[in-house]
Motif scaffolding. Sequence first.
Motif, PDB file in Angstrom:
ATOM      1  N   CYS A  21      43.101  -1.643   7.746  1.00  0.00           N
ATOM      2  CA  CYS A  21      43.367  -0.693   8.828  1.00  0.00           C
ATOM      3  C   CYS A  21      42.059   0.002   9.230  1.00  0.00           C
ATOM      4  O   CYS A  21      41.101   0.022   8.459  1.00  0.00           O
ATOM      5  CB  CYS A  21      44.442   0.305   8.414  1.00  0.00           C
ATOM      6  SG  CYS A  21      43.826   1.690   7.442  1.00  0.00           S
ATOM      7  N   PRO A  22      42.013   0.553  10.434  1.00  0.00           N
ATOM      8  CA  PRO A  22      40.768   1.199  10.881  1.00  0.00           C
ATOM      9  C   PRO A  22      40.574   2.569  10.237  1.00  0.00           C
ATOM     10  O   PRO A  22      39.556   3.212  10.467  1.00  0.00           O
ATOM     11  CB  PRO A  22      40.974   1.342  12.388  1.00  0.00           C
ATOM     12  CG  PRO A  22      42.445   1.412  12.570  1.00  0.00           C
ATOM     13  CD  PRO A  22      43.051   0.561  11.490  1.00  0.00           C
ATOM     14  N   SER A  23      41.539   3.009   9.502  1.00  0.00           N
ATOM     15  CA  SER A  23      41.555   4.354   8.913  1.00  0.00           C
ATOM     16  C   SER A  23      41.829   5.385  10.015  1.00  0.00           C
ATOM     17  O   SER A  23      41.654   5.094  11.208  1.00  0.00           O
ATOM     18  CB  SER A  23      40.235   4.675   8.218  1.00  0.00           C
ATOM     19  OG  SER A  23      40.370   5.891   7.513  1.00  0.00           O
ATOM     20  N   ASN A  29      51.784   2.852   7.811  1.00  0.00           N
ATOM     21  CA  ASN A  29      51.908   1.425   8.125  1.00  0.00           C
ATOM     22  C   ASN A  29      51.650   0.585   6.892  1.00  0.00           C
ATOM     23  O   ASN A  29      51.884  -0.609   6.888  1.00  0.00           O
ATOM     24  CB  ASN A  29      50.882   0.998   9.181  1.00  0.00           C
ATOM     25  CG  ASN A  29      51.185   1.598  10.527  1.00  0.00           C
ATOM     26  OD1 ASN A  29      52.346   1.788  10.877  1.00  0.00           O
ATOM     27  ND2 ASN A  29      50.150   1.920  11.279  1.00  0.00           N
ATOM     28  N   GLY A  30      51.089   1.211   5.906  1.00  0.00           N
ATOM     29  CA  GLY A  30      50.607   0.491   4.731  1.00  0.00           C
ATOM     30  C   GLY A  30      51.592  -0.476   4.115  1.00  0.00           C
ATOM     31  O   GLY A  30      51.362  -1.685   4.134  1.00  0.00           O
ATOM     32  N   MET A  80      45.277  -1.052   3.189  1.00  0.00           N
ATOM     33  CA  MET A  80      45.793  -0.019   4.079  1.00  0.00           C
ATOM     34  C   MET A  80      45.560   1.374   3.495  1.00  0.00           C
ATOM     35  O   MET A  80      45.734   1.600   2.304  1.00  0.00           O
ATOM     36  CB  MET A  80      47.298  -0.233   4.306  1.00  0.00           C
ATOM     37  CG  MET A  80      47.668  -1.655   4.686  1.00  0.00           C
ATOM     38  SD  MET A  80      46.865  -2.256   6.195  1.00  0.00           S
ATOM     39  CE  MET A  80      47.720  -1.317   7.410  1.00  0.00           C
ATOM     40  N   GLY A  81      45.188   2.285   4.401  1.00  0.00           N
ATOM     41  CA  GLY A  81      44.736   3.595   3.953  1.00  0.00           C
ATOM     42  C   GLY A  81      45.827   4.579   3.574  1.00  0.00           C
ATOM     43  O   GLY A  81      45.551   5.584   2.927  1.00  0.00           O
TER      44      GLY A  81
HETATM   45 FE1  SF4 Z   1      45.805   5.588   9.473  1.00  0.00          FE
HETATM   46 FE2  SF4 Z   1      47.443   4.852   7.540  1.00  0.00          FE
HETATM   47 FE3  SF4 Z   1      47.296   3.379   9.765  1.00  0.00          FE
HETATM   48 FE4  SF4 Z   1      45.285   3.360   8.042  1.00  0.00          FE
HETATM   49  S1  SF4 Z   1      47.372   2.621   7.638  1.00  0.00           S
HETATM   50  S2  SF4 Z   1      45.145   3.616  10.263  1.00  0.00           S
HETATM   51  S3  SF4 Z   1      45.320   5.445   7.299  1.00  0.00           S
HETATM   52  S4  SF4 Z   1      48.065   5.454   9.608  1.00  0.00           S
END
Ligand code: SF4
Length: 371
Positions: free
Chosen positions: A275-277, A313-314, A308-309
């Motif tokens: 993910c882009p964070s 969505n992780g 995933m951060g």
């Molecule tokens: Fe932000 Fe979480 Fe999506 Fe990563 S996975 S971009 S931290 S919402």
Amino acid sequence: LGMPAVPTKLADRRVSRKIQVGSVAVGGDAPVSVQSMTTTRTSDIGATLQQIAELTASGCNIVRVACPTQDDADALAVIAKKSQIPVIADIHFQPKYVFAAIDAGCAAVRVNPGNIKQFDDKVKEIARAAKDTGTPIRIGVNAGSLDARLLKKYGKATPEALVESALWEASLFEEHGFGDIKISVKHNDPVVMVNAYRQLAAACDYPLHLGVTEAGPAFQGTIKSAVAFGALLSEGIGDTIRVSLSAPPVEEVKVGIQILESLNLKPRRLEIVSCPSCGRAQVDVYKLAEEVTAGLEGMEVPLRVAVMGCVVNGPGEAREADLGVASGNGKGQIFVKGEVIKTVPESKIVETLIEEAMKIAEQMEKDGVTS
Ligand code: SF4
């Protein structure tokens, strides 16, 4: 009813004739191949073969070597024989090196008609030598070295000028019954280049070698090439590609392979879905993604790893992947094939992911799943 099928490719390939560059077929139904060019002095046989070995290891299918001097021409036979991948000799200015390259057993010869003096007089002999040995010719037209006649006619290297030059040179070979040809019409401007290839694709059935010439340093060149090749390949145009970067040739190969994998023109290998964070991230995603990428580099199986951060969505993305992590509260939930197999502290995320990836890769290899 149900979900629409996910398209696996963007367009049917343009129908081109197939030629054989040594062991690699180009055109027709052959997979789009990736090329690069050595940066060593070709006459330095050891250094050139070393670089070819590195290119081969990085997935390069065909390699081109420059041949500006007699010493380089003299080195071709050993290089062509010892290289693990087909070698194309790149000839500007001197027709005599074309004959030398054919005699040396090169898999193909690239000529730049705009740069070969008295080229027209030599076509008959070149066509005969190439035909006798089954050596294809690439007609490589470059914006920077366009035929003076066409430069005068068009004022600059327009798509029309590039295409006219290429088709004119091809017609000279055709007059001698030679059609074992592939063509490139390179320009440093992706818009001109895309238009030139579109016109060329419509005007002939020769296989096409795509290239944005002098694309620039790695970042700019990567973007220019990806955009231009993406536009053409998504229309089915292009049979072999060379990304030109002011960077080591192995980088060109990596970019070329990634472009083809992105368009499903080559089976995907390791894919990091990270993910882009954002403001929700509960872990340093950039660092994590980099460490996981470095730890899994060189893996040949088509493994999809999600990094995933957070837990928004992780878990969803991590579940779609073969393996993944969704971070939260200083911990990482490790998913394998959609199931949380364990929760580890942040400091253990990378090593756990690498460990699990190795296990899955081993199983994939046992099951014969390779890219
Ligand atoms: Fe932000 Fe979480 Fe999506 Fe990563 S996975 S971009 S931290 S919402």
